[in-house]
Design a protein around this motif. Structure first.
Motif: not given
Length: 298
Positions: A42-60
């Motif tokens: 993603x070019x936006x803050x998808x990973x950051x927002x998902x992490x704050x929401x409590x998800x485990x985030x894997x970035x590709x």
């Protein structure tokens, strides 16, 4: 979430969904033990927002497509001891409150793969162009199968983690829903559909041109059918070309005998039809023989 069962995981592939992913993660976490968001470049803050929401985030990075994101999520879930994995889209189209209904057949060992279908309950909410395109893709995917699936492209689905091997499961991009169905059918596993609702008033909707997306999936499906059912793909069209060739050939001969009129161009078309038809039938028989040999060796 259910006593006596292995953990239930949610895998959410996401691409530029910072506006909705937090809501999806929060609502999903109520019904599963662990949420994994695979941020597909993603070019936006998808990973950051998902992490704050409590998800485990894997970035590709860079973006490698939905199929790759889902396989990464499945592999991570299996590493953590997942029993059941449920997939949702990150754009908010799916209602996480329906997760218990989607996973129920898997929990009770009534199915190995459950697909949430928008069309088991008649609804006028689906845009007409999408319904027509969806029915076309459903027909192509179901071609030659005893099982008839009403929503082959639904991204809301659940399965037993142990039933899929990411090394053997080959897929690319947005073909993943179709490829997953073929994967389970090839192994004699059970597929079931349950009714779900879908929202279409989401911020980004579909990220790909619907016509281009549909044509891409159809071409992929044709390739799958050609590989698995050569007699249907090549043999049947070849047979009809030969029949048509002989019928028109008879007409050309009749006109020559009774009227003295020789249709040269029509005769060329007859010859072309018969030759191509015979080639297609020969190809079908050869490919079918090869498939039978491979299956016997396996």
């Amino acid at each position: 979430m259910v006593q006596g069962h292995k953990p239930i995981f949610a895998v959410i592939p996401a691409y530029n969904e910072e506006l909705t992913v937090s809501m999806v993660v929060h609502l999903t976490a109520r019904y599963v033990d662990h949420v994994i968001v695979v941020d597909d470049g993603s070019a936006d803050r998808t990973a950051e927002v998902a992490g704050y929401a409590g998800a485990e985030v894997i970035r590709v990075d860079p973006n490698r497509g939905k199929a790759n994101a889902m396989k990464i999520g499945i592999q991570r879930a299996k590493e953590l001891g997942c029993g059941i994995v449920v997939f949702l889209d990150a754009d908010g189209q799916h209602d996480p409150a329906e997760i218990p209904m989607v996973i129920s057949p898997v929990l009770h060992d009534d199915a190995d793969l459950v697909i949430g279908s928008r069309y088991l309950v008649d609804s006028d909410e689906t845009p007409r162009y999408r319904r027509v395109g969806q029915k076309t893709l459903d027909y192509a995917t179901n071609l030659g199968k005893n099982l008839k699936i009403t929503d082959t492209q639904s991204g809301f689905r659940a399965m037993q983690c142990s039933k899929i091997d990411c090394r053997a499961f080959k897929s690319d991009g947005y073909n993943v829903e179709t490829d997953m169905i073929h994967y389970f059918l090839e192994r004699g596993l059970r597929i079931l559909e349950v009714p779900v609702s879908v929202r279409y008033d989401v911020p980004h909707k579909h990220k790909k041109n619907p016509i281009r997306h549909g044509l891409s999936i159809i071409s992929h499906i044709i390739g799958l059918i050609s590989y698995r059912r050569p007699l249907l793909t090549f043999g049947v069209p070849g047979f009809f070309l030969v029949v048509i060739g002989f019928l028109f050939g008879g007409y050309v001969f009749q006109r020559l005998v009774y009227d003295g009129v020789f249709h040269y161009y029509l005769l060329m078309m007859v010859a072309f039809s018969i030759v191509v038809g015979i080639l297609l039938m020969t190809t079908a028989l050869i490919l079918n023989s090869l498939i039978m040999i491979v299956k016997m060796e396996l």
